[in-house]
Write a protein that holds these residues in place. Structure first.
Motif, PDB file in Angstrom:
ATOM      1  N   TYR A   1       1.019  -1.281  -0.310  1.00 22.32           N
ATOM      2  CA  TYR A   1       0.633  -0.107  -0.438  1.00 22.32           C
ATOM      3  C   TYR A   1       0.841   1.592  -0.255  1.00 22.32           C
ATOM      4  O   TYR A   1       0.757   2.199  -0.977  1.00 22.32           O
ATOM      5  CB  TYR A   1      -0.831   0.546   1.284  1.00 22.32           C
ATOM      6  CG  TYR A   1      -1.673   1.180   1.473  1.00 22.32           C
ATOM      7  CD1 TYR A   1      -2.835   0.715   0.606  1.00 22.32           C
ATOM      8  CD2 TYR A   1      -2.390   2.315   1.976  1.00 22.32           C
ATOM      9  CE1 TYR A   1      -4.344   1.204   0.382  1.00 22.32           C
ATOM     10  CE2 TYR A   1      -3.013   3.322   2.315  1.00 22.32           C
ATOM     11  CZ  TYR A   1      -3.786   2.639   1.750  1.00 22.32           C
ATOM     12  OH  TYR A   1      -5.518   3.144   1.561  1.00 22.32           O
ATOM     13  N   THR A   2       2.222   0.909   1.052  1.00 21.32           N
ATOM     14  CA  THR A   2       2.683   2.925   1.053  1.00 21.32           C
ATOM     15  C   THR A   2       3.738   2.402  -0.815  1.00 21.32           C
ATOM     16  O   THR A   2       4.364   3.474  -0.780  1.00 21.32           O
ATOM     17  CB  THR A   2       3.932   1.857   2.097  1.00 21.32           C
ATOM     18  OG1 THR A   2       2.793   1.366   3.089  1.00 21.32           O
ATOM     19  CG2 THR A   2       4.912   3.115   2.552  1.00 21.32           C
ATOM     20  N   VAL A   3       3.595   1.155  -0.845  1.00 20.11           N
ATOM     21  CA  VAL A   3       4.614   0.991  -2.138  1.00 20.11           C
ATOM     22  C   VAL A   3       4.348   1.623  -3.316  1.00 20.11           C
ATOM     23  O   VAL A   3       4.208   3.461  -3.737  1.00 20.11           O
ATOM     24  CB  VAL A   3       5.275  -0.070  -2.676  1.00 20.11           C
ATOM     25  CG1 VAL A   3       5.725   0.260  -3.930  1.00 20.11           C
ATOM     26  CG2 VAL A   3       6.100  -0.216  -1.632  1.00 20.11           C
TER      27      VAL A   3
ATOM     28  N   MET B   1       3.279   2.111   6.459  1.00 18.70           N
ATOM     29  CA  MET B   1       4.485   1.189   7.346  1.00 18.70           C
ATOM     30  C   MET B   1       4.798   1.984   8.156  1.00 18.70           C
ATOM     31  O   MET B   1       5.064   1.756   9.714  1.00 18.70           O
ATOM     32  CB  MET B   1       5.543   1.331   6.727  1.00 18.70           C
ATOM     33  CG  MET B   1       5.440   0.413   5.639  1.00 18.70           C
ATOM     34  SD  MET B   1       7.035   0.108   3.781  1.00 18.70           S
ATOM     35  CE  MET B   1       8.075  -0.736   5.480  1.00 18.70           C
ATOM     36  N   ALA B   2       4.393   3.550   8.503  1.00 18.43           N
ATOM     37  CA  ALA B   2       5.290   4.206   9.649  1.00 18.43           C
ATOM     38  C   ALA B   2       4.518   4.107  10.845  1.00 18.43           C
ATOM     39  O   ALA B   2       4.222   3.745  11.704  1.00 18.43           O
ATOM     40  CB  ALA B   2       5.849   5.855   9.122  1.00 18.43           C
ATOM     41  N   LEU B   3       2.705   3.931  10.424  1.00 19.30           N
ATOM     42  CA  LEU B   3       1.754   3.920  11.303  1.00 19.30           C
ATOM     43  C   LEU B   3       1.710   2.232  11.896  1.00 19.30           C
ATOM     44  O   LEU B   3       2.117   1.982  12.721  1.00 19.30           O
ATOM     45  CB  LEU B   3       0.503   4.396  10.300  1.00 19.30           C
ATOM     46  CG  LEU B   3      -0.285   4.172  11.712  1.00 19.30           C
ATOM     47  CD1 LEU B   3      -0.655   5.379  12.513  1.00 19.30           C
ATOM     48  CD2 LEU B   3      -1.631   4.976  11.052  1.00 19.30           C
ATOM     49  N   ASN B   4       2.081   1.176  10.478  1.00 13.31           N
ATOM     50  CA  ASN B   4       2.111   0.266  10.774  1.00 13.31           C
ATOM     51  C   ASN B   4       3.100  -0.357  12.259  1.00 13.31           C
ATOM     52  O   ASN B   4       2.421  -0.394  13.767  1.00 13.31           O
ATOM     53  CB  ASN B   4       1.980  -0.743  10.177  1.00 13.31           C
ATOM     54  CG  ASN B   4       2.579  -2.256  10.034  1.00 13.31           C
ATOM     55  OD1 ASN B   4       3.345  -2.944  11.031  1.00 13.31           O
ATOM     56  ND2 ASN B   4       1.397  -2.627  10.277  1.00 13.31           N
ATOM     57  N   ILE B   5       4.221   0.437  12.202  1.00  8.03           N
ATOM     58  CA  ILE B   5       5.235   0.338  12.706  1.00  8.03           C
ATOM     59  C   ILE B   5       4.853   0.523  14.285  1.00  8.03           C
ATOM     60  O   ILE B   5       5.064  -0.022  15.596  1.00  8.03           O
ATOM     61  CB  ILE B   5       6.414   0.957  12.147  1.00  8.03           C
ATOM     62  CG1 ILE B   5       7.393   0.438  11.530  1.00  8.03           C
ATOM     63  CG2 ILE B   5       7.415   1.112  13.545  1.00  8.03           C
ATOM     64  CD1 ILE B   5       8.601   0.750  10.947  1.00  8.03           C
ATOM     65  N   PHE B   6       4.421   1.652  14.602  1.00  6.97           N
ATOM     66  CA  PHE B   6       4.344   3.093  15.276  1.00  6.97           C
ATOM     67  C   PHE B   6       2.437   1.935  15.986  1.00  6.97           C
ATOM     68  O   PHE B   6       2.814   1.461  17.125  1.00  6.97           O
ATOM     69  CB  PHE B   6       3.357   3.996  15.127  1.00  6.97           C
ATOM     70  CG  PHE B   6       2.646   4.763  16.517  1.00  6.97           C
ATOM     71  CD1 PHE B   6       3.765   5.740  17.360  1.00  6.97           C
ATOM     72  CD2 PHE B   6       1.674   5.039  16.764  1.00  6.97           C
ATOM     73  CE1 PHE B   6       2.675   6.176  18.085  1.00  6.97           C
ATOM     74  CE2 PHE B   6       1.097   5.231  17.751  1.00  6.97           C
ATOM     75  CZ  PHE B   6       1.989   6.665  18.144  1.00  6.97           C
TER      76      PHE B   6
END
Lengths: 439, 280
Positions: free
Chosen positions: B68-70, B233-238
């Protein structure tokens, strides 16, 4: 050249200053730092309390100050922003001057922090509890102690309910409740108000349904199976969950498709401006809804259509357990234990907690509450109804709540059986997955 | 002069170096170490080997958020750069009021991501409500919502970089091309764009890394709804870090993987566009 030198030195100074400012510790508006009173020579430890309740921040600061004046022990109170407690705690605990007093929300929260919890078994405060059940156990260890008891249910507006031609006595179980609600919806235009405030599924309000409402099917399942926690929920009462959710979303001030955008403020506004009769929330909400007039506020149990629910009371429990940081120095631990005990036994402490903060504390010194919602909730206890315990503290993770919340929102927008199956999956399979994933 | 600079080197470099080490290098090394640990607080970690990595690779939501991020990064890269370049071209022509336009186009960039997210959420939901739906009900609404949001926010910034690039193209080159009979399209493709490669490199690098790193806007616009389908991705990491007891290490692993992916893509992109840069 000289000018340049001056400029460069100034620039460097500015940079260093900015750096130093950035690193300086957050000195939560505590009364601790440097304010040790006259007789500070005997006070050895210090207390650092990381407070969970933003609404009580000012009162805690004042109480901390009063304690310092009385005993000379410095007390710092830092309050985490709403919904940010775990994050704040994680970073504060990593510091050299970590909180000596913090809180967890029950067994699941305890799992993260059990290594940090001092055993309160022999402490004065645990001995003062009115019921042993208010101590949080980790095996034989007493890891935490509840300092507040709260209730939630269906808050309703007495005047509006009367206007619609009903009273609280007409509502004794799910069927009678449904009749009242659907009748109000039918005459919505004539009456000028709806049955429910909007069931906002925005992050500020979705916990009312994915956590607090979900507590009821969990509670009844535990009760039927005679357990108090599980790794695999069966979802026996999910049809009841659907019934009540259907009722909430289809008889509200807003369209079910708009739920994902509605916030806690929207729901409060619906209630305060008298657009709706029922509002699912708890005793802590009093200050936000007092505008409708204290004499107009009442609280009903949440009925979901389970046999024998005529004897069900409101949901009573706690998710606020005080824990003492076991990794703090011994002096600090002792100072913290003394402070906790002082809060729930001394006149000043009890007055502050019960009157100023409006808490009901599970200790014998508890004062009668001025919170009308608390008194309404207590009526059910006096009538001999069984309070519903807060079993949602056994929910395996935040991820589970989010999964159920998303599924509920999607179902509300398109109320098909297929979409409800997704709620069931998130509830049952999600529980198993999350329980297995917890380390 | 050079000597003086050398002499004062420590005063100039050390404070910044100190800040960089404190704010970047040390957390970075700690972060890699922590990805092999089980921990609740970062100063109290226990080494557990690669088990966190195994959990991270098993996570299907993370895989979804990667693709999705890509997709988001590629689409936003194209939209932002094409529009910003066109605007840059338009606003270097001698039109009345170019300065006013430049200022207005640049202004959205001055608003912070969280605020923008909430404002656009209100706008989108206001429109979608008319059709009986909402942003949080469909992952592609969230996707295009984010594209619109970041385009609105970043086009002005990239436009300024392109304008600076366009203004530095010497007039004689253009004139020579015109005299040689090059058409407008030929001048754009054969003269302007090759001369603009340094600006294009910078803008593409900025927009692709911004696309990958996007966090505030994602958090405030969709918060990953519905059911994590619009979680980048950044939100998923968080969310991994805070969502489950004991999963802090897995969040850390994802952060390390995320770092590697962004660095690789950034380097690849820099090399690809650098090679097309021409000497003036």
């Amino acid at each position: 050249m000289k000018m340049k030198k001056v400029v460069s030195i100034l620039l460097t100074a500015a940079m260093t200053a900015a750096l130093a400012a950035g690193c300086s510790s957050p000195s939560g508006s505590g009364s601790g730092d440097g304010s040790q009173g006259g007789d500070s020579s005997e006070a050895k430890g210090k207390v650092y309390y990381l407070n969970f309740k933003p609404e009580a921040d000012e009162d805690w600061q004042a109480l901390a100050k009063a304690y310092t004046e009385e005993t000379g022990v410095p007390v710092t109170v830092l309050t985490a922003a709403s919904g940010e407690y775990e994050k704040t705690l994680k970073s504060e605990m990593a510091k050299t001057d970590a909180p000596t007093l913090f809180q967890v929300n029950g067994q699941v929260g305890l799992a993260s922090w059990k290594d940090y919890c001092y055993d309160l078994k022999d402490s004065e405060i645990v001995k003062g509890l009115t019921d042993e059940g208010f101590a949080l156990k980790d095996g034989d260890k007493t890891a935490g102690v509840a300092y507040i008891i709260e209730n939630y249910g269906l808050i309703y507006n007495k005047e509006l309910l009367k206007k619609a031609g009903y009273s609280a006595e007409d509502i004794t179980d799910f069927d009678s409740f449904k009749k009242v609600v659907e009748d109000i919806t039918k005459r919505k235009d004539e009456l000028g108000f709806s049955a429910f405030t909007c069931a906002g599924m925005d992050g500020s309000s979705d916990w009312r349904f994915k956590t607090h409402l979900a507590n009821l099917p969990i509670y009844y399942e535990y009760k039927a199976d005679g357990i108090n926690t599980t790794d695999a929920i069966k979802g026996t009462y999910l049809d009841n969950y659907r019934q009540i959710w259907d009722l909430y979303i289809n008889n509200a001030t807003c369209e079910p498709t708009a739920l994902s955008t509605k916030t806690a403020d929207d729901a409060t506004a619906d209630f305060v401006t008298e657009e709706a009769v029922f509002y699912q929330n708890g005793t802590w909400e009093i200050n936000n809804i007092a505008d409708v007039g204290e004499e107009n506020l009442g609280m009903l149990p949440i009925y979901i259509g389970v046999d024998g629910e005529e004897n069900q009371g409101v949901c009573t429990g706690t998710e606020n357990y005080w824990c003492v940081n076991a990794k703090a120095s011994e002096d600090d631990i002792q100072a913290t234990l003394d402070f906790m005990n002082w809060c729930v036994t001394s006149d000043i402490g009890v007055e502050a907690m019960c009157t100023n903060m409006g808490f009901v504390i599970p200790f014998s010194a508890n004062l009668e509450s001025e919170n009308v919602l608390v008194n309404e909730a207590n009526k059910y206890l006096e009538d001999g109804k069984t309070p519903v315990t807060w079993d949602f503290s056994t929910i395996p993770s935040e991820e589970w709540k989010n999964g159920v919340g998303s599924a509920l929102t999607a179902y509300a927008a398109d109320q098909t059986d297929a979409n409800w199956d997704k709620v069931v999956t998130a509830f049952v399979d999600g529980w198993a997955t999350e329980a297995a994933a917890a380390k | 002069m050079e000597k003086a600079i050398k002499r004062y080197m420590p005063i100039f470099v050390l404070p910044t170096l100190f800040a960089f080490a404190l704010g970047f290098i040390i957390p970075f090394i700690m972060g890699i170490w922590l990805s092999f640990c089980k921990f609740t607080t970062v100063t109290d970690a226990k080494f557990v080997g690669i088990s966190n990595y195994i959990d991270a690779f098993k996570d299907t939501v993370f895989r979804h958020s990667f693709w999705y991020t890509v997709l988001f990064a590629v689409v936003s890269l194209i939209v932002i750069n094409v529009v910003a370049f066109a605007l840059g071209m338009a606003l270097t022509k001698e039109l009345r009021g170019t300065n006013v336009f430049r200022t207005i186009f640049f202004m959205p960039n001055l608003i912070g991501g969280i605020v923008l997210g909430y404002i656009w959420q209100l706008i989108f939901n206001g429109i979608l409500e008319k059709y009986g739906t909402a942003l949080g009900l469909n992952e592609w609404y969230g996707f295009w919502g984010l594209i619109i949001l970041v385009s609105w926010q970043q086009i002005g910034y990239m436009m300024i970089i392109y304008i600076a690039g366009l203004q530095s193209i010497p007039g004689d080159v253009m004139e020579a091309a015109e005299i040689d009979g090059a058409t407008k399209w030929q001048r754009l493709w054969k003269v302007t764009i090759p001369m603009m490669m340094p600006s294009i490199t910078i803008c593409m690098f900025l927009s692709i890394t911004n696309g990958f790193k996007l966090f505030d806007q994602n958090l405030s616009l969709t918060a990953g709804e519905p059911a994590k389908m619009s979680e980048m991705m950044a939100l998923n990491i968080f969310n991994t870090f805070y969502g489950r007891t004991g999963w802090e290490g897995v969040g850390q692993v994802k952060a390390v993987l995320f770092f590697i992916i962004v660095v690789l893509i950034g380097m690849f992109q820099l090399r690809a566009t650098r090679s097309k840069e021409v000497q003036q």
